[in-house]
Design a protein around this motif. Sequence first.
Motif, mmCIF file in Angstrom:
data_model
loop_
_atom_site.group_PDB
_atom_site.id
_atom_site.type_symbol
_atom_site.label_atom_id
_atom_site.label_comp_id
_atom_site.label_asym_id
_atom_site.label_seq_id
_atom_site.Cartn_x
_atom_site.Cartn_y
_atom_site.Cartn_z
ATOM 1 N N HIS A 401 0.876 -1.178 0.000
ATOM 2 C CA HIS A 401 0.000 0.000 0.000
ATOM 3 C C HIS A 401 0.907 1.220 0.000
ATOM 4 C CE1 HIS A 401 -3.689 2.171 2.041
ATOM 5 N NE2 HIS A 401 -3.268 2.790 0.952
ATOM 6 N N ILE A 402 0.878 1.995 -1.083
ATOM 7 C CA ILE A 402 1.805 3.117 -1.240
ATOM 8 C C ILE A 402 1.060 4.316 -1.797
ATOM 9 C CG2 ILE A 402 2.579 2.341 -3.542
ATOM 10 C CD1 ILE A 402 5.404 3.368 -2.682
ATOM 11 N N ALA A 403 1.378 5.498 -1.272
ATOM 12 C CA ALA A 403 0.653 6.707 -1.644
ATOM 13 C C ALA A 403 1.618 7.858 -1.869
ATOM 14 C CB ALA A 403 -0.349 7.081 -0.556
ATOM 15 N N ALA A 404 1.463 8.549 -2.989
ATOM 16 C CA ALA A 404 2.234 9.757 -3.289
ATOM 17 C C ALA A 404 1.270 10.933 -3.387
ATOM 18 C CB ALA A 404 2.996 9.595 -4.604
ATOM 19 N N PHE A 405 1.577 12.001 -2.659
ATOM 20 C CA PHE A 405 0.787 13.231 -2.694
ATOM 21 C C PHE A 405 1.717 14.392 -3.007
ATOM 22 C CE2 PHE A 405 -1.510 10.546 0.380
ATOM 23 C CZ PHE A 405 -2.802 10.597 -0.129
ATOM 24 N N THR A 406 1.249 15.345 -3.792
ATOM 25 C CA THR A 406 2.041 16.537 -4.067
ATOM 26 C C THR A 406 1.127 17.744 -4.157
ATOM 27 O OG1 THR A 406 3.753 17.499 -5.494
ATOM 28 C CG2 THR A 406 1.996 16.268 -6.592
ATOM 29 N N ALA A 407 1.606 18.871 -3.622
ATOM 30 C CA ALA A 407 0.887 20.150 -3.682
ATOM 31 C C ALA A 407 1.769 21.164 -4.383
ATOM 32 C CB ALA A 407 0.540 20.633 -2.274
ATOM 33 N N ASN A 408 1.168 21.996 -5.224
ATOM 34 C CA ASN A 408 1.961 22.950 -6.002
ATOM 35 C C ASN A 408 2.075 24.303 -5.306
ATOM 36 O OD1 ASN A 408 -0.738 23.563 -6.393
ATOM 37 N ND2 ASN A 408 -0.560 23.960 -8.586
ATOM 38 N N ALA A 409 2.447 24.252 -4.049
ATOM 39 C CA ALA A 409 2.709 25.449 -3.256
ATOM 40 C C ALA A 409 3.767 25.105 -2.231
ATOM 41 C CB ALA A 409 1.439 25.944 -2.568
#
Length: 444
Positions: A401-409
């Motif tokens: 179970h693997i999760a990548a999150f990214t925010a452009n700030a």
Amino acid sequence: MLARPTSRLVARRTLRAPLLGATATAMLAGAAFTGPAARAPAPDRAPDHSAARAAMETMVRSGVPGVLAEVRVAGGPDDGRTEPRTEPRSGSHAGSRTGDTRSHPGDHVWHAAAGVTDIRTGRPRRPAEHIRIGSLTKTFVATVVLQLQAEGRLDLDDTLESRLPGLVRGHGHDGSRITVRQILNHTSGIYNYTEDPRLARRFFTEEFLAHRFATYPPRRLIGAAMAHAPLFPPGTGWSYSNTNYVIAGLLIEKVTGRPYAREIERRIIEPLGLRATRLPGTDHRMPRPAGRGYTDYSAGAGARRHDVTELNPSQAGASGEMISSVGDLNRFYRALLRGRLLPARQLAEMRTTVPVDRTGSMAYGLGLIEWRLSCGTTVWGHDGGIQGAVTSVTATGDGDHIAAFTANAHGDIDHRALVEAEFCGSGQVGSRPLLPLLTSGSRP
């Protein structure tokens, strides 16, 4: 990368756990060293990502332009279901969203986006976007160092002075007392160059806008750190220092005779087929497709948001220069945790941690963070921030179970609510952090 810890973390004594598994022999770089672990039985229904979806939308409502996610769960059902897709209206910034649940062979894959990738055009975020990943670069660098150890070309207990004579000296810094292991797990006591007042102004205030294309050679960054006293004697405490990994990049170059970027490419990027992943060096451009990245240099309703998409990443170097995508990051961390990049002994070294704070919720290995979540689940990965982006990857120990999150700030962006939501089914975006975040924090 280019943000300092949110608070001065408590110095703690270095802990060493025994190695797991048999000693690995030196092997060819980039080879698949061990087979994948046995997979768990497939669940009878698709995993629920509704809490993560809600946390992403809350983050956008709080002012982040856009959030992007990819989650993979091994053994997912082959149901082929797809969430309804809603495209944002032109100029709509908050609340626009996309979602796509797909079944790949052996995997349940969830892509989701909230908000926009470009506040001027209202263009939505897309899974294939290239993103700056900041301090996730550290895991790539540590992996190469551990591969070199497996090949017998260096030892984690080698001193910096024996490998890089004269580099770590000045104002109490002494490379003859600092080991390779200590720079990888941040117990070296070496001053963090991004805390240097002059560089901090250039990196974290509007002064950055006048210097965004400046080149910072590694030895200049290390020299800025050597102008300050060390934080503590080597091995007696813990403090996150980007200087450690700039040094690790030079170490790789000294041992191999090739730039650390080339070693990452031939040992990791090329064998795993990470097509969106690259080390730009001094190139300020973002490859396409890519969104925009934003930074606010002051707080409050009247704060001006600056587009900082283009920058010279040599300010981060081996501590945080890389570009990738959420899909490539998940492939890399899963391959790492499943033993495809390191022999068992070196992977155990990487996962041998030291405590980071008094809560016991986080520990740091060799370029790898261990988080203990509120629901009792333990996940591994890293987070990273650089101007215009904050990114995190977390996974269960087997990589299933693997999760990548990214925010452009960039600024006070907290991904911990997203991680809690995905792995525990709950998470709250707010001013009180759920977990200590290492690399995305307050500005000077």
